[in-house]
Scaffold this active site. Structure first.
Site, PDB file in Angstrom:
ATOM      1  N   HIS A  30       8.464  12.273 -16.575  1.00 51.36           N
ATOM      2  CA  HIS A  30       7.625  11.708 -15.526  1.00 51.36           C
ATOM      3  C   HIS A  30       7.415  12.747 -14.431  1.00 51.36           C
ATOM      4  CE1 HIS A  30       5.917   9.149 -12.553  1.00 51.36           C
ATOM      5  NE2 HIS A  30       7.001   9.092 -11.806  1.00 51.36           N
ATOM      6  N   CYS A  45       6.830   3.446 -12.277  1.00 56.00           N
ATOM      7  CA  CYS A  45       6.605   4.729 -12.945  1.00 56.00           C
ATOM      8  C   CYS A  45       7.177   4.794 -14.356  1.00 56.00           C
ATOM      9  CB  CYS A  45       7.183   5.867 -12.098  1.00 56.00           C
ATOM     10  SG  CYS A  45       6.313   6.116 -10.531  1.00 56.00           S
ATOM     11  N   ASN A  99       1.785  12.638  -8.636  1.00 54.83           N
ATOM     12  CA  ASN A  99       2.403  11.522  -9.352  1.00 54.83           C
ATOM     13  C   ASN A  99       1.349  10.449  -9.597  1.00 54.83           C
ATOM     14  OD1 ASN A  99       3.852   9.339 -10.258  1.00 54.83           O
ATOM     15  ND2 ASN A  99       5.394   9.385  -8.642  1.00 54.83           N
TER      16      ASN A  99
END
Length: 332
Positions: free
Chosen positions: A256, A116, A286
């Site tokens: 994020h 990520c 996500n």
């Protein structure tokens, strides 16, 4: 000659049409909308349903959106970097295929994988290329088809992830705008808590690994949450301190989009008001490498030339970091 800095000069994005809502997930696993929303902030995520389309499709669409909006000639692009945890294939870089298909015939390309944090690390890489003076246009795409590695019988992970892509163009700037500072970190302890066990050189694909579901994402949610909250908040606060930024100086936090509570904890540590925290996790979930550029695309209309923007990310590995960037343009 003035110092060269690397500025973002254009943004593009793409998400698939299909919406996997919390209500649909209720029919698939033992969960409900209230539980998902209260713990993650996610209401729906986009899924690329076409079995014959991979991450490259998402990346190409995002890049084409950027090229069209910015009015650039793809033949002028020097490099294409695809930040992704889900390349089309283990060998044959997805970025190379993307570059060819968008007409960036003079560019070199490669993939960058830091889970990520891939896009954040990619920002650092693009800035380094630009600052050398050798390259004028570097295209960074964050793209992931997370649905290809998710077990939709595992309620711990299937509620979190979605598919999507975002792209940014880095170009030289001589006004002091663009990337100002970065803090990038990693810790191999994370390999135990967030991983795909099979499919690599340590445990190659076999009938047994497929049967045991070892090609899906495994996440120890509580441990990952603990590390993410502390580490993302720490580096974000540290980059402000190192650059003498107060909460008033920061225009926006671009974090994020993994969990709303992690984003809020980071903002709280920075002392940044909620109005400056950009969040779209409720729409996309996500999307791993795509979360940061999707935030930029969704909120590009808010940014003003000279705005101080702090980026923050945390991912498997563990990998994490923060980047301080001055926005380089007003959107027309």
């Amino acid at each position: 000659m003035s110092k060269i800095t690397a500025a973002i000069t254009a943004v593009g994005s793409y998400v698939p049409d299909f919406r996997l809502t919390n209500e649909i997930l209720e029919t698939m696993v033992d969960t409900n909308d209230e539980w998902i929303t209260s713990r993650t902030g996610i209401k729906e995520r986009r899924i690329l349903k076409d079995a014959d389309k991979g991450t490259s499709y998402l990346a190409i669409k995002a890049a084409e959106d950027l090229i069209k909006k910015a009015g650039i000639n793809p033949e002028d692009i020097d490099a294409v970097i695809v930040a992704t945890a889900t390349p089309d294939q283990p060998v044959a870089a997805t970025a190379v295929y993307v570059a060819t298909n968008i007409g960036a015939v003079n560019a070199f390309g490669y993939d960058l994988q830091a889970a990520c944090s891939s896009f954040l690390y990619g920002m650092s890489t693009c800035a380094a290329f630009i600052e050398t003076g050798r390259y004028k246009k570097v295209l960074l795409i964050g793209a992931d088809k997370m649905s290809s590695i998710i077990d939709y019988k595992d309620r711990a992970t299937c509620i979190i992830f979605g598919d999507g892509a975002g792209a940014v163009l880095f170009e030289p700037n001589f006004e002091g705008l663009g990337l100002q500072d970065e803090i990038l970190r990693s810790d191999g302890i994370g390999r135990e808590f967030l991983r795909i066990e099979a499919g690599g050189s340590l445990l190659p694909a076999s009938h047994d690994t497929v049967e045991q579901g070892k090609h899906f994402v495994y996440q120890d949610g509580k441990t990952v949450f603990k590390y993410a909250v502390s580490n993302m908040a720490d580096v974000s606060a540290k980059i402000m301190e190192r650059n003498s930024l107060t909460h008033d100086d920061v225009a926006y936090l671009v974090a994020h989009q993994a969990n709303r509570r992690i984003i809020d904890a980071t903002a709280h540590r920075m002392g940044v008001d909620d109005s400056k925290v950009l969040v779209n996790i409720e729409k996309y979930g996500n999307t791993t490498s795509a979360t940061l550029p999707l935030v930029l695309a969704d909120f590009e209309h808010l940014f003003k030339k000279g705005d101080n923007i702090v980026f923050a990310a945390f991912g498997g590995g563990f990998t994490w970091g923060s980047i301080y960037l001055k926005w380089a343009y007003d959107k027309n």
